[in-house]
Design a protein around this motif. Structure first.
Motif, PDB file in Angstrom:
ATOM      1  N   ALA A 121       0.820  -1.178   0.000  1.00 29.58           N
ATOM      2  CA  ALA A 121       0.000   0.000   0.000  1.00 29.58           C
ATOM      3  C   ALA A 121       0.852   1.225   0.000  1.00 29.58           C
ATOM      4  O   ALA A 121       0.682   2.040  -0.861  1.00 29.58           O
ATOM      5  N   THR A 122       1.792   1.291   0.978  1.00 30.81           N
ATOM      6  CA  THR A 122       2.666   2.438   1.115  1.00 30.81           C
ATOM      7  C   THR A 122       4.103   1.967   1.169  1.00 30.81           C
ATOM      8  O   THR A 122       4.389   0.795   1.015  1.00 30.81           O
ATOM      9  N   GLY A 123       4.939   2.834   1.470  1.00 31.12           N
ATOM     10  CA  GLY A 123       6.335   2.461   1.570  1.00 31.12           C
ATOM     11  C   GLY A 123       6.785   2.290   3.002  1.00 31.12           C
ATOM     12  O   GLY A 123       7.960   2.144   3.266  1.00 31.12           O
ATOM     13  N   VAL A 124       5.848   2.325   3.934  1.00 34.08           N
ATOM     14  CA  VAL A 124       6.214   2.217   5.342  1.00 34.08           C
ATOM     15  C   VAL A 124       6.646   0.792   5.648  1.00 34.08           C
ATOM     16  O   VAL A 124       5.940  -0.159   5.340  1.00 34.08           O
ATOM     17  N   GLY A 125       7.777   0.607   6.293  1.00 34.33           N
ATOM     18  CA  GLY A 125       8.307  -0.719   6.568  1.00 34.33           C
ATOM     19  C   GLY A 125       7.911  -1.238   7.927  1.00 34.33           C
ATOM     20  O   GLY A 125       7.310  -0.541   8.747  1.00 34.33           O
ATOM     21  N   VAL A 126       8.297  -2.484   8.191  1.00 34.59           N
ATOM     22  CA  VAL A 126       7.908  -3.141   9.431  1.00 34.59           C
ATOM     23  C   VAL A 126       8.482  -2.441  10.654  1.00 34.59           C
ATOM     24  O   VAL A 126       7.911  -2.502  11.748  1.00 34.59           O
ATOM     25  N   SER A 127       9.597  -1.772  10.517  1.00 34.88           N
ATOM     26  CA  SER A 127      10.238  -1.130  11.655  1.00 34.88           C
ATOM     27  C   SER A 127       9.670   0.249  11.966  1.00 34.88           C
ATOM     28  O   SER A 127      10.094   0.896  12.920  1.00 34.88           O
ATOM     29  N   ALA A 128       8.709   0.703  11.187  1.00 38.81           N
ATOM     30  CA  ALA A 128       8.135   2.033  11.403  1.00 38.81           C
ATOM     31  C   ALA A 128       7.386   2.079  12.724  1.00 38.81           C
ATOM     32  O   ALA A 128       6.915   1.066  13.244  1.00 38.81           O
ATOM     33  N   ALA A 129       7.253   3.261  13.285  1.00 38.16           N
ATOM     34  CA  ALA A 129       6.512   3.457  14.522  1.00 38.16           C
ATOM     35  C   ALA A 129       5.022   3.246  14.274  1.00 38.16           C
ATOM     36  O   ALA A 129       4.536   3.431  13.149  1.00 38.16           O
ATOM     37  N   PRO A 130       4.265   2.872  15.307  1.00 37.18           N
ATOM     38  CA  PRO A 130       2.825   2.641  15.129  1.00 37.18           C
ATOM     39  C   PRO A 130       2.102   3.823  14.510  1.00 37.18           C
ATOM     40  O   PRO A 130       1.212   3.639  13.674  1.00 37.18           O
ATOM     41  N   GLU A 131       2.482   5.034  14.903  1.00 36.30           N
ATOM     42  CA  GLU A 131       1.780   6.195  14.355  1.00 36.30           C
ATOM     43  C   GLU A 131       2.040   6.362  12.854  1.00 36.30           C
ATOM     44  O   GLU A 131       1.190   6.868  12.119  1.00 36.30           O
ATOM     45  N   GLN A 132       3.199   5.885  12.384  1.00 32.37           N
ATOM     46  CA  GLN A 132       3.471   5.946  10.947  1.00 32.37           C
ATOM     47  C   GLN A 132       2.593   4.962  10.189  1.00 32.37           C
ATOM     48  O   GLN A 132       2.045   5.287   9.129  1.00 32.37           O
ATOM     49  N   HIS A 133       2.442   3.772  10.748  1.00 33.77           N
ATOM     50  CA  HIS A 133       1.537   2.802  10.138  1.00 33.77           C
ATOM     51  C   HIS A 133       0.101   3.324  10.151  1.00 33.77           C
ATOM     52  O   HIS A 133      -0.643   3.178   9.183  1.00 33.77           O
TER      53      HIS A 133
ATOM     54  N   LYS B 107      -0.941   6.410  10.161  1.00 34.14           N
ATOM     55  CA  LYS B 107      -1.110   7.481   9.175  1.00 34.14           C
ATOM     56  C   LYS B 107      -1.192   6.904   7.762  1.00 34.14           C
ATOM     57  O   LYS B 107      -2.034   7.322   6.947  1.00 34.14           O
ATOM     58  N   ALA B 108      -0.362   5.928   7.479  1.00 34.41           N
ATOM     59  CA  ALA B 108      -0.377   5.312   6.155  1.00 34.41           C
ATOM     60  C   ALA B 108      -1.712   4.620   5.901  1.00 34.41           C
ATOM     61  O   ALA B 108      -2.256   4.687   4.790  1.00 34.41           O
ATOM     62  N   LEU B 109      -2.255   3.971   6.895  1.00 32.34           N
ATOM     63  CA  LEU B 109      -3.546   3.314   6.735  1.00 32.34           C
ATOM     64  C   LEU B 109      -4.670   4.319   6.570  1.00 32.34           C
ATOM     65  O   LEU B 109      -5.578   4.136   5.757  1.00 32.34           O
TER      66      LEU B 109
ATOM     67  N   TYR C 186      -6.312   3.729  15.198  1.00 31.58           N
ATOM     68  CA  TYR C 186      -5.768   4.184  16.476  1.00 31.58           C
ATOM     69  C   TYR C 186      -4.440   3.499  16.750  1.00 31.58           C
ATOM     70  O   TYR C 186      -4.198   2.383  16.306  1.00 31.58           O
ATOM     71  N   TYR C 187      -3.590   4.192  17.509  1.00 27.76           N
ATOM     72  CA  TYR C 187      -2.347   3.585  17.957  1.00 27.76           C
ATOM     73  C   TYR C 187      -2.202   3.837  19.456  1.00 27.76           C
ATOM     74  O   TYR C 187      -3.006   4.575  20.053  1.00 27.76           O
TER      75      TYR C 187
END
Length: 494
Positions: free
Chosen positions: A18-30, A32-34, A45-46
């Motif tokens: 979907a995005t370029g956010v990787g597994v190591s990203a912070a919850p808030e980054q995931h 936002k991407a979602l 929510y995170y």
């Protein structure tokens, strides 16, 4: 003692399950991407928010999955997009839906995305009045009430606070199963999001259909299901609640074998062992329900053998199908439906009839460990004997649910306030000990376990049947539809 005061004592005792956010990203980054890809009505929510805490709190605080992001889909496509995002970000996913799932295998989900199904709640009766389509997050009470108001009914799980699909995907015992079979037997079609993030409508023409009726949590997230419904034929229901001393355990279950093992399709018998200090301050009592469909009072011919045992109290009530959950302490407002921070592991085993000496041994072991100031004093031992005519009328080979030949579902529910690994181990030791006593009483080497009540230390053979062809078929379907094991946290097939 008046029934209102008895009811209060029981409720008080039960409240003490979907995005370029990787597994190591912070919850808030995931998160936002979602948010960027989901529908406007979806919510994400995170941690460190009240909403996140509410959505991720489970009914049992034992071996909980770890969640980094909670997604609340508004439409089916939100589930599709969440799965696709999780696949790309290499994050595990787990669907949350109602209450009462307590299996410890869920703890294998560490640091992933929760898909909370609550907004996918809907009940749509077909124009021909023969089926109902239910959203994947719809609770049992919503379906019962909507159908009742239309003069219809169907088989669902018994607890009002569980979803329709939660129990049904594992088979689904219910009040009406004597007439129509299990909840899974009512399926006509379903929309399911598979591990690759594709949405499919499947029915009996799909090879996956067999697996979804008993092992469905292993193969996808069901966003809606269409099930058979039936005209209400009996509007009246009645119950007698008898309370016995634990000293009468042998006589009670011998009477149950003698008088309730071949009852008509409209008779249901449940019993609980639990502490009610206001009735017996020293040891658990036996709460014994006899329920009858199509009557304003339970037939005296059914109840007389139990009246003759001189129970501590006898209370009778009448009403309709919608009263059953309240009568048996599993309504939305009942204590066992609340998320109270307690650990609630269960240790189920199916039996064909009661082994009376085993019942006596199990009661003694239970009473010794839960009486007085025990940390397990809020525990209960459950015995659920539903009519089996409708269940056994269905071909046993037609679904992944494997235990149609069994008649009674038993399970100690060990309830306690978490206090570290040592207490968890003590609870597991007690639950397994009690289950072993009942299982040994069956004389069967095979352990048959209702997957929806499972503790988590059982095997796939215990959950889905010991026959090799069943295990081979499940594993082949898993390899075909979920080769990477994306849906392998709830009682995994392999």
């Amino acid at each position: 003692m008046r029934w209102l005061s008895i009811r209060a004592l029981i409720a008080s005792s039960l409240a003490m399950s979907a995005t370029g956010v990787g597994v190591s990203a912070a919850p808030e980054q995931h998160a936002k991407a979602l948010e960027d890809v989901l529908s406007p009505g979806a919510k994400v929510y995170y941690p460190n928010s009240t909403e996140f805490t509410t959505l991720t709190t489970r009914w049992s605080a034992l071996a909980e999955p770890k969640v980094n992001v909670a997604v609340v889909p508004a439409v089916e496509d939100d589930v599709v997009k969440t799965i696709r995002y999780a696949n790309k970000a290499k994050l595990p996913v787990l669907a949350f839906n109602g209450a009462h799932a307590a299996i410890t295998t869920l703890a294998r989900m560490q640091g992933g995305i929760e898909i909370y199904m609550g907004q996918l709640s809907s009940v749509t009766i077909a124009e021909d009045q023969k089926t109902v389509t239910v959203g994947g997050g719809t609770l049992t009470k919503a379906v019962t009430d909507a159908l009742w108001n239309a003069g219809k009914q169907t088989v669902t799980g018994t607890c009002e606070c569980v979803s329709v699909l939660g129990p049904a995907l594992g088979g689904g015992h219910g009040w009406l199963q004597g007439h129509y079979g299990l909840a899974a037997d009512q399926f006509v079609s379903m929309n399911v999001v598979l591990a690759d993030g594709t949405l499919h409508k499947i029915d009996a023409s799909s090879d996956l259909w067999w697996a979804m009726k008993g092992a469905g949590q292993n193969f996808g997230i069901v966003t809606s299901v269409t099930s058979k419904i039936y005209d209400i034929e009996q509007y009246d229901w009645a119950i007698e609640t008898l309370i016995f001393s634990g000293d009468q355990v042998e006589a009670i279950y011998q009477a149950a074998n003698d008088h309730l093992s071949t009852v008509p399709v409209n008779i249901i018998n449940w019993s609980y062992w639990l502490n009610i200090p206001g009735i017996d301050p020293d040891k658990p009592v036996i709460l014994f329900y006899i329920i009858q469909e199509g009557a304003k009072s339970v037939d005296p011919a059914i109840t007389k053998p139990f009246h003759d045992l001189n129970p501590i109290s006898i209370d009778a009530e009448s009403g309709d199908y919608r009263d059953l959950a309240r009568w048996t302490q599993i309504a939305l407002e009942s204590a066992p439906c609340q998320k109270s921070g307690l650990a609630n592991p269960r240790f189920p085993v199916y039996v064909k009839r009661y082994n009376v000496p085993a019942q006596k041994l199990a009661y003694a072991a239970f009473a010794a460990e839960v009486s007085g100031d025990s940390p397990f004093s809020s525990s209960i031992f459950m015995f659920e004997a539903y009519p089996v005519q409708g269940v056994q009328a269905v071909d046993s080979n037609s679904a992944a649910y494997a235990f149609r030949g069994d008649s009674i579902l038993t399970a100690p529910l060990i309830t306690y306030t978490p206090a570290g690994d040592e207490l968890d181990q003590q609870a597991a030791q007690l639950g397994n000990k009690l289950r072993d006593i009942v299982h040994q009483g069956t004389g069967n080497e095979e352990l048959h376990v209702y997957v929806n009540y499972a503790f988590g230390n059982e095997s796939p053979q215990n959950w889905y049947g010991n026959e090799q062809w069943r295990q081979h078929r499940l594993k082949a379907l898993k390899k075909k539809y979920d080769p990477k094991g994306r849906f392998s946290f709830f009682a995994p097939v392999a």
